[in-house]
Motif scaffolding. Structure first.
Motif, mmCIF file in Angstrom:
data_model
loop_
_atom_site.group_PDB
_atom_site.id
_atom_site.type_symbol
_atom_site.label_atom_id
_atom_site.label_comp_id
_atom_site.label_asym_id
_atom_site.label_seq_id
_atom_site.Cartn_x
_atom_site.Cartn_y
_atom_site.Cartn_z
ATOM 1 N N ILE A 21 29.736 -22.180 25.651
ATOM 2 C CA ILE A 21 29.841 -21.535 26.961
ATOM 3 C C ILE A 21 28.878 -22.243 27.910
ATOM 4 O O ILE A 21 27.707 -22.438 27.590
ATOM 5 N N SER A 22 29.368 -22.635 29.093
ATOM 6 C CA SER A 22 28.513 -23.399 29.988
ATOM 7 C C SER A 22 28.922 -23.166 31.438
ATOM 8 O O SER A 22 29.767 -22.320 31.744
ATOM 9 N N HIS A 23 28.298 -23.930 32.347
ATOM 10 C CA HIS A 23 28.569 -23.865 33.781
ATOM 11 C C HIS A 23 28.599 -25.290 34.326
ATOM 12 O O HIS A 23 27.937 -26.173 33.790
ATOM 13 N N ASN A 25 21.723 -32.498 36.259
ATOM 14 C CA ASN A 25 21.903 -31.177 35.672
ATOM 15 C C ASN A 25 23.218 -30.549 36.111
ATOM 16 O O ASN A 25 23.344 -29.353 36.245
ATOM 17 N N ILE A 26 24.239 -31.375 36.369
ATOM 18 C CA ILE A 26 25.501 -30.855 36.888
ATOM 19 C C ILE A 26 26.172 -29.904 35.904
ATOM 20 O O ILE A 26 26.860 -28.980 36.309
ATOM 21 N N ILE A 27 25.954 -30.123 34.586
ATOM 22 C CA ILE A 27 26.483 -29.214 33.589
ATOM 23 C C ILE A 27 25.316 -28.552 32.878
ATOM 24 O O ILE A 27 24.364 -29.217 32.486
ATOM 25 N N TYR A 28 25.364 -27.229 32.759
ATOM 26 C CA TYR A 28 24.246 -26.519 32.146
ATOM 27 C C TYR A 28 24.747 -25.243 31.471
ATOM 28 O O TYR A 28 25.699 -24.622 31.959
ATOM 29 N N PRO A 29 24.193 -24.806 30.365
ATOM 30 C CA PRO A 29 23.318 -25.645 29.537
ATOM 31 C C PRO A 29 24.138 -26.674 28.773
ATOM 32 O O PRO A 29 25.309 -26.463 28.492
#
Length: 390
Positions: free
Chosen positions: A317-319, A307-311
């Protein structure tokens, strides 16, 4: 490998990461199986042309009168404990071939009737339960979403029963087991329906584990035997994974990395070496070995968190979450399918928001820190609905 036969891959990976290879059979290579004691291997050609491979040669498992039955890519299953081979025949019937060994070269095919087929119903997947070893318990899925459990399938006194309920009307593409025979994950390879279901009571009730997974066929599933929360899916668009499968709504993310957005045909796992195998349609076979207990198809320990990249998917737009003890910030770049850079941002902190409104589609996101790749993988942007974003 279709048009390229069936191949043995073995030995220590070479400098280019390829294994030593040797052709087993020519023509169209279809499903394969093997004996865990290394007494024999099984290769397949089209329909019911299935071969047992021995030190003395290659022999047909299915008699000539039965070889034109089944599908072009014909479903098979093997009970390695009892040395019994199953292959699809027609409707809801199978062939059972017993007595496989390192020396047997002539075989008899018996018919197993799974049930009464509904209109157009055919078998789409078979799986032998690993939890019953003295006899064969065979699970059979169909293109209408029905799942049957056949006890004593290795004998003439077998009994077939439809599971209490079917999770959805669709094509069963995989059946995998958890800690016991009542704990089952089933996947479906259709569009416009939920594709991942889980039961802990043998199919009386099913839990929808689709979560945020995009609408795409799911071909295969693999669960970490050391951590029931970690599950990988082989889909029409690469490998996806979650670390919270037991949650009510799991969060899935693309972890396909260099494999790319290609159809995944099979996932398998060797617990003794913690090796994950990924086979694809058109991109070969891939492996990765894990030094941790976590399953992963990525290439470094820093990327083991699925889950290193979410969503992901997102609306652009993400984290990104990463190891802050090792990296203070990363530089992010996103390219489209043609390799064109569509977004970049430097000095992004862990869990910091990044991105912009983007055209729906598939992208590759890369995060680097001082020239070291921290993350590289698929970034899926979905269409927006509602409000000013329409």
């Amino acid at each position: 490998a279709q048009d390229n036969g069936s191949w043995w891959l073995y030995g220590v990976p070479q400098a280019n990461n390829f294994l030593t290879s040797q052709s087993a059979t020519g023509g169209d290579g279809m499903y394969t199986e093997y004996d865990d004691q290394d007494n024999y291997e099984i290769a397949s050609y089209v329909y019911n042309s299935h071969y047992i491979l021995l030190n003395t040669g290659t022999y047909y498992l299915i008699t000539s009168a039965n070889r034109n039955a089944g599908h072009f890519v014909n479903e098979i299953a093997l009970d390695r404990n009892n040395d019994v081979f199953f292959s699809y025949r027609s409707g809801l019937t199978l062939f059972r071939t017993s007595g496989l060994s390192a020396t047997s070269t002539s075989f008899t095919n018996n018919t197993v009737t799974v049930g009464t087929a509904q209109s157009g119903e055919q078998i789409s997947w078979m799986k032998v339960s690993p939890h019953t070893t003295a006899s064969t318990t065979l699970f059979v899925g169909t293109n209408l979403g029905r799942i049957f459990k056949i006890t004593n399938a290795n004998t003439a006194s077998y009994a077939s029963a439809l599971l209490a309920s079917s999770p959805v009307t669709g094509t069963v593409s995989d059946i995998e087991f958890g800690a016991n025979e009542n704990e089952i994950i089933v996947t479906f390879s259709n569009y416009n329906l939920a594709s991942v279901f889980y039961t802990t009571d043998g199919g009386t009730t099913w839990l929808n584990k689709e979560g945020n997974l995009p609408d795409m066929p799911v071909r295969t599933v693999l669960r970490n035997p050391d951590n029931p929360n970690e599950v990988l899916l082989g889909t029409e668009m690469g490998v996806w994974g979650t670390t919270n499968f037991l949650a009510t709504t799991p969060e899935w993310a693309s972890v396909t990395g260099n494999i790319g957005n290609v159809r995944i045909t099979n996932l398998d796992y060797r617990p003794s070496t913690k090796t994950v195998l990924v086979s694809t349609y058109g991109r070969g076979a891939w492996t990765t070995q894990n030094t941790e207990t976590a399953l992963s198809t990525t290439e470094t320990k820093t990327k083991k968190n699925l889950n290193i990249i979410y969503p992901n998917p997102s609306k652009g737009i993400s984290h990104l979450r990463f190891d802050t003890a090792k990296y203070s910030t990363v530089d992010i770049s996103i390219v489209d399918g043609s390799g064109r850079l569509v977004y970049s941002k430097k000095n992004v902190k862990s869990d910091e928001e990044f991105g912009q409104k983007m055209v729906p589609g598939n992208y590759i996101l890369k995060a680097e820190s001082k020239g070291e790749i921290v993350y590289s993988g698929n970034f899926l942007v979905l269409g927006r609905t509602g409000g000013d974003d329409d």
